[in-house]
Design a protein around this motif. Structure first.
Motif, PDB file in Angstrom:
ATOM      1  N   MET A   1      -0.533  -3.764  -5.098  1.00 35.10           N
ATOM      2  CA  MET A   1      -0.194  -5.247  -4.325  1.00 35.10           C
ATOM      3  C   MET A   1       1.451  -5.092  -4.093  1.00 35.10           C
ATOM      4  N   ASN A   2       2.345  -5.779  -3.028  1.00 34.30           N
ATOM      5  CA  ASN A   2       3.150  -6.528  -2.542  1.00 34.30           C
ATOM      6  C   ASN A   2       4.427  -5.552  -2.877  1.00 34.30           C
ATOM      7  N   GLU A   3       3.896  -3.644  -2.620  1.00 35.42           N
ATOM      8  CA  GLU A   3       4.176  -2.853  -2.337  1.00 35.42           C
ATOM      9  C   GLU A   3       3.967  -2.107  -1.815  1.00 35.42           C
ATOM     10  N   SER A   4       2.811  -1.202  -1.885  1.00 33.84           N
ATOM     11  CA  SER A   4       1.980   0.113  -1.143  1.00 33.84           C
ATOM     12  C   SER A   4       1.869  -0.424   0.284  1.00 33.84           C
ATOM     13  N   LYS A   5       2.322   0.454   1.132  1.00 31.25           N
ATOM     14  CA  LYS A   5       1.771   0.522   2.397  1.00 31.25           C
ATOM     15  C   LYS A   5       0.263   0.873   2.676  1.00 31.25           C
ATOM     16  N   LYS A   6      -0.424   1.449   1.603  1.00 31.44           N
ATOM     17  CA  LYS A   6      -1.757   1.642   1.658  1.00 31.44           C
ATOM     18  C   LYS A   6      -2.974   1.342   0.387  1.00 31.44           C
ATOM     19  N   ALA A   7      -3.688   0.297   0.186  1.00 31.08           N
ATOM     20  CA  ALA A   7      -4.377   0.188  -0.993  1.00 31.08           C
ATOM     21  C   ALA A   7      -5.519   0.618  -1.172  1.00 31.08           C
ATOM     22  N   LYS A   8      -6.307   0.331  -2.089  1.00 34.47           N
ATOM     23  CA  LYS A   8      -7.623  -0.105  -2.139  1.00 34.47           C
ATOM     24  C   LYS A   8      -8.455  -0.121  -2.885  1.00 34.47           C
ATOM     25  N   ILE A   9      -9.368  -1.170  -3.294  1.00 30.34           N
ATOM     26  CA  ILE A   9      -9.928  -2.139  -4.332  1.00 30.34           C
ATOM     27  C   ILE A   9     -10.996  -1.189  -3.682  1.00 30.34           C
ATOM     28  N   ALA A  10     -12.225  -0.560  -5.507  1.00 34.68           N
ATOM     29  CA  ALA A  10     -13.056   0.999  -5.341  1.00 34.68           C
ATOM     30  C   ALA A  10     -13.713   0.635  -6.685  1.00 34.68           C
ATOM     31  N   GLN A  11     -14.712   0.603  -6.533  1.00 33.50           N
ATOM     32  CA  GLN A  11     -15.251   1.306  -7.899  1.00 33.50           C
ATOM     33  C   GLN A  11     -14.702   2.594  -8.101  1.00 33.50           C
ATOM     34  N   PRO A  12     -13.817   2.858  -9.872  1.00 37.63           N
ATOM     35  CA  PRO A  12     -13.279   4.412 -10.254  1.00 37.63           C
ATOM     36  C   PRO A  12     -14.598   4.568 -10.866  1.00 37.63           C
ATOM     37  N   GLU A  13     -14.995   6.297 -11.028  1.00 39.41           N
ATOM     38  CA  GLU A  13     -15.877   6.673 -11.835  1.00 39.41           C
ATOM     39  C   GLU A  13     -15.973   6.112 -12.732  1.00 39.41           C
ATOM     40  N   GLN A  14     -16.915   6.132 -13.872  1.00 43.66           N
ATOM     41  CA  GLN A  14     -16.577   5.540 -15.147  1.00 43.66           C
ATOM     42  C   GLN A  14     -16.504   4.664 -15.349  1.00 43.66           C
ATOM     43  N   ALA A  15     -15.688   3.511 -14.007  1.00 38.67           N
ATOM     44  CA  ALA A  15     -15.084   2.458 -14.274  1.00 38.67           C
ATOM     45  C   ALA A  15     -15.875   1.594 -15.914  1.00 38.67           C
ATOM     46  N   PRO A  16     -15.426   0.758 -16.132  1.00 38.38           N
ATOM     47  CA  PRO A  16     -15.359  -0.203 -17.739  1.00 38.38           C
ATOM     48  C   PRO A  16     -16.337  -1.640 -16.775  1.00 38.38           C
ATOM     49  N   THR A  17     -16.457  -2.461 -17.349  1.00 38.92           N
ATOM     50  CA  THR A  17     -17.139  -3.751 -16.833  1.00 38.92           C
ATOM     51  C   THR A  17     -16.497  -4.796 -17.432  1.00 38.92           C
TER      52      THR A  17
ATOM     53  N   ASP B   1       9.910  -5.793   5.394  1.00 44.97           N
ATOM     54  CA  ASP B   1       8.754  -5.927   4.318  1.00 44.97           C
ATOM     55  C   ASP B   1       7.625  -5.882   4.590  1.00 44.97           C
ATOM     56  N   TYR B   2       6.668  -5.084   4.804  1.00 44.45           N
ATOM     57  CA  TYR B   2       5.158  -5.502   5.281  1.00 44.45           C
ATOM     58  C   TYR B   2       4.358  -4.265   4.018  1.00 44.45           C
ATOM     59  N   TYR B   3       3.601  -5.207   3.625  1.00 44.69           N
ATOM     60  CA  TYR B   3       2.487  -4.641   2.415  1.00 44.69           C
ATOM     61  C   TYR B   3       0.661  -4.700   3.266  1.00 44.69           C
ATOM     62  N   ALA B   4       0.416  -3.464   2.319  1.00 44.11           N
ATOM     63  CA  ALA B   4      -1.087  -3.304   2.655  1.00 44.11           C
ATOM     64  C   ALA B   4      -1.552  -4.568   1.951  1.00 44.11           C
ATOM     65  N   LEU B   5      -0.580  -5.228   0.577  1.00 48.59           N
ATOM     66  CA  LEU B   5      -1.573  -6.344  -0.409  1.00 48.59           C
ATOM     67  C   LEU B   5      -0.248  -6.948  -0.228  1.00 48.59           C
ATOM     68  N   GLU B   6      -0.615  -8.576  -0.280  1.00 51.91           N
ATOM     69  CA  GLU B   6       0.872  -8.883  -0.682  1.00 51.91           C
ATOM     70  C   GLU B   6       0.119 -10.529  -0.866  1.00 51.91           C
ATOM     71  N   LEU B   7      -0.169 -10.524  -2.333  1.00 54.20           N
ATOM     72  CA  LEU B   7      -0.384 -11.748  -3.011  1.00 54.20           C
ATOM     73  C   LEU B   7       0.069 -12.600  -3.998  1.00 54.20           C
ATOM     74  N   GLY B   8      -0.379 -13.247  -4.113  1.00 54.26           N
ATOM     75  CA  GLY B   8      -0.287 -14.467  -5.591  1.00 54.26           C
ATOM     76  C   GLY B   8      -0.586 -13.667  -6.338  1.00 54.26           C
ATOM     77  N   ARG B   9      -1.779 -13.802  -6.945  1.00 54.63           N
ATOM     78  CA  ARG B   9      -2.529 -13.036  -8.037  1.00 54.63           C
ATOM     79  C   ARG B   9      -3.823 -11.934  -7.428  1.00 54.63           C
ATOM     80  N   LEU B  10      -4.217 -11.099  -8.554  1.00 47.08           N
ATOM     81  CA  LEU B  10      -5.189  -9.778  -7.876  1.00 47.08           C
ATOM     82  C   LEU B  10      -6.152 -10.528  -9.141  1.00 47.08           C
TER      83      LEU B  10
END
Length: 276
Positions: free
Chosen positions: A229-245, A207-216
């Motif tokens: 979050m709270n589920e995956s072993k690997k996670a990434k936060i970034a700017q996706p292509e043509q991301a809305p603001t 029961d270890y995860y990449a992101l263990e957060l109360g809220r994001l």
């Protein structure tokens, strides 16, 4: 002649300023070295790679090598028992021990830090921890790399642990044997150039995860482009292509919870709101 000699000895023994005060000691250890009023401008006595300003509780690192060896005291590279917030700025490598442990809040401002370790048969518990994982950490305009492996896998059991984690205009690359990033309250991420990658080499059964957060909370077009979050072993936060603001909030809901801001509710799931 003997009397004169005795008087000289007396003068030598008593020629000390009785009002001279001892150097003030600060509740801060760096690479096992106690920070004091005397050494605050050159803590490691190497020309000034580590300086401490007690008026602002700011630790300035100038290509500092903070490695604990057998002769060093303490068990982590930077150990702050200061109740007030500690600010760290500058560049340093922290290795072969727990990285940064603070009693109070921690801010990394314009810092470039690499935390690593490769002692076979040994591991570090925390790369960075504030309080008993309940104090806040702010990382702004910084680059933080947490890595290092040995025969047991990743050197650190935990990457970052705190109450609230705020990341702005920064790059985080966190790899750990257990949980990579743990923010019991929430993690708030901003800055169009911010990139956060988190990964644990824990097995699927653990029961270890990449992101263990109360809220994001994410803004400036940032998104959770990989993992959950709270589920995956690997996670990434970034700017996706043509991301809305837009402004996104992810939260955990449980059976019986009321939907937040009109969001759909799935028992036990992690859901996100639309634009706020």
């Amino acid at each position: 002649t003997a009397a004169i000699g005795q008087n000289q000895d007396y003068l030598e023994l008593t020629d000390v300023d009785p009002d001279q005060q001892e150097s003030e000691t600060y509740a801060l250890l760096v690479a096992g070295k106690q920070v004091t009023e005397t050494n605050q401008n050159d803590v490691l006595e190497d020309g000034g790679s580590v300086k401490f300003d007690p008026t602002t509780n700011t630790l300035t690192l100038n290509d500092a090598d903070l490695t604990l060896d057998g002769a060093a005291g303490g068990y982590c590279c930077i150990d702050s028992q200061l109740a007030e917030e500690l600010t760290i700025t500058g560049t340093a490598t922290l290795s072969n021990a727990d990285g940064i442990l603070t009693e109070g809040p921690l801010t990394l401002d314009n810092a470039t830090l690499t935390l690593t370790g490769n002692i076979d048969g040994d591991v570090g518990e925390d790369a960075i921890r504030a309080g008993s994982s309940d104090e806040d950490i702010t990382i702004e305009n910084s680059t933080v790399t947490i890595a290092g492996t040995n025969s047991k896998g990743n050197f650190f059991n935990y990457g970052i642990r705190c109450g609230k984690l705020t990341v702005a205009n920064s790059t985080l690359d966190v790899k750990a044997g257990g949980s990579a990033i743990v923010a019991a309250d929430e993690m708030e991420v901003s800055g169009a150039g911010t990139v956060i990658t988190a990964e644990t080499d824990a097995s699927e059964e653990q029961d270890y995860y990449a992101l263990e957060l109360g809220r994001l909370i994410m803004s400036h077009g940032l998104d959770l482009v990989e993992g959950k979050m709270n589920e995956s072993k690997k996670a990434k936060i970034a700017q996706p292509e043509q991301a809305p603001t837009d402004f996104k909030v992810y939260w955990v809901v449980h059976p019986g919870d009321e939907p937040v801001n009109g969001g759909m509710q799935f028992p036990g799931a992690i859901i996100g709101s639309e634009e706020e």
